[in-house]
Write an enzyme that holds these catalytic residues in place. Structure first.
Site, short mmCIF file in Angstrom:
data_model
loop_
_atom_site.label_atom_id
_atom_site.label_comp_id
_atom_site.label_asym_id
_atom_site.label_seq_id
_atom_site.Cartn_x
_atom_site.Cartn_y
_atom_site.Cartn_z
N LYS A 1 -0.22 5.45 8.79
CA LYS A 1 0.41 5.69 7.49
C LYS A 1 -0.63 5.73 6.37
O LYS A 1 -0.59 6.62 5.50
CB LYS A 1 1.44 4.59 7.23
N THR B 1 0.86 -1.18 0.00
CA THR B 1 0.00 0.00 0.00
C THR B 1 0.90 1.23 0.00
O THR B 1 1.52 1.56 1.01
CB THR B 1 -0.92 0.01 1.23
N LYS C 1 -6.96 1.20 -3.12
CA LYS C 1 -6.53 0.53 -1.89
C LYS C 1 -6.50 1.51 -0.71
O LYS C 1 -6.96 1.21 0.39
CB LYS C 1 -5.16 -0.09 -2.12
#
Length: 301
Positions: free
Chosen positions: A243, A98, A174
């Site tokens: 994140k 990701t 995503k």
């Protein structure tokens, strides 16, 4: 196919194992070499370096963040020669990490300039889904390149969604999906804190929700973790949750899309990390509401 696999964490190790089971020749690399040992017993070849993992038809990366993917792709003092300088012309890099849309674009351009293929293929699913080859794979890249690597996706997942030729699109989808999961975790945590403080059993409450209004895997999975207060060991660490929320905010800045809920989630994850919960599963962010209402903090004994 001859496949190099770089990144043998909870997700990567399970994905690589399923590639071996499917009959592919896998060469496995991780910064901590001991992580490759279980795969070697299954028939994988250990790689001593990133370059050693780039001798076949393609290499797959499953790493924690942009910095890690950049390091192994472009090469640093720690990693030695990177993927870009080690893959042969016509070979393919499949990124299942990701990462930001900006990095996906940069990788696509760099590999194209080197005469190599690049496919962005992040996955939805926790480690148990990876182990069962039940991931959902989100893919974008040149049609011929995607077709070439499709057996890889069949080996690791239950369904592949091809979103077109722009690798950044897969990264964005995503990121948006992880933002939605974090939103569910936060709202579930707040609702559970409310009813449990009034004496309602959390598991009974979850059973009601998932039998009526919210019969969906994300509610069953993360609601169960919240009800059981099962935050360790982490399937997906809270640091990674922060994140990914930051990646969503960065994409919103770039596209001029306000994301006020993502801003709230960033602060919630920062609170969890600042109070000792960084290594807990990211579902622990939903337990902060109960802590603020007087229950025990999820990151403290």
């Amino acid at each position: 196919m001859k496949i190099g696999f770089i990144g043998l964490g909870n997700m990567g190790a399970a994905m690589a194992a399923n590639l071996i089971k499917a009959g592919h020749e896998v060469t496995a690399y991780n910064r901590s070499p001991d992580k490759a040992a279980p795969l070697v017993t299954m028939g994988a070849q250990p790689a001593a370096s990133v370059a050693d993992a780039c001798r076949g038809d393609l290499v797959i990366t499953m790493l924690a963040n942009d910095a890690a993917v950049e390091a192994v792709t472009f090469g640093t003092g720690d990693t030695g020669a990177g993927i870009l300088g080690s893959l042969s012309e016509g070979a393919i890099h499949v990124s299942s990490s990701t990462v930001s849309t900006a990095l996906a674009e940069r990788l696509a351009h760099a590999h194209s300039e080197a005469g190599q293929g690049f496919v962005s293929a992040p996955v939805f699913g926790r480690p148990e889904a990876a182990a069962a080859a039940k991931l959902f794979v989100v893919v974008a890249g040149a049609a011929t390149t995607v077709a070439t690597v499709s057996p890889v996706f069949d080996a690791i997942g239950q369904r592949t969604f091809v979103l077109g030729t722009d690798p950044a699109a897969a990264s964005l989808v995503k990121i948006s999906g992880n933002f939605l999961i974090a939103s569910v975790i936060e709202s579930l945590g707040e609702a559970m804190a409310l009813v449990s403080k009034a004496g309602v059993d959390k598991q009974q409450y979850l059973d009601l929700l998932t039998s009526t209004l919210f019969d969906a895997p994300v509610y069953r999975t993360y609601g169960g973790l919240l009800a059981r207060e099962e935050f360790s060991p982490a399937g997906f660490a809270a640091t990674l949750g922060l994140k990914d929320v930051k990646l969503a905010l960065a994409a919103g800045d770039e596209l001029q899309v306000p994301l006020p809920v993502a801003s709230l989630l960033r602060d919630r994850f920062l609170t969890l990390l600042a109070t000792g919960g960084g290594e807990l599963d990211w579902s622990a962010v939903g337990a902060l509401s109960a802590w603020e209402a007087g229950a025990q903090h999820p990151g403290r004994e």
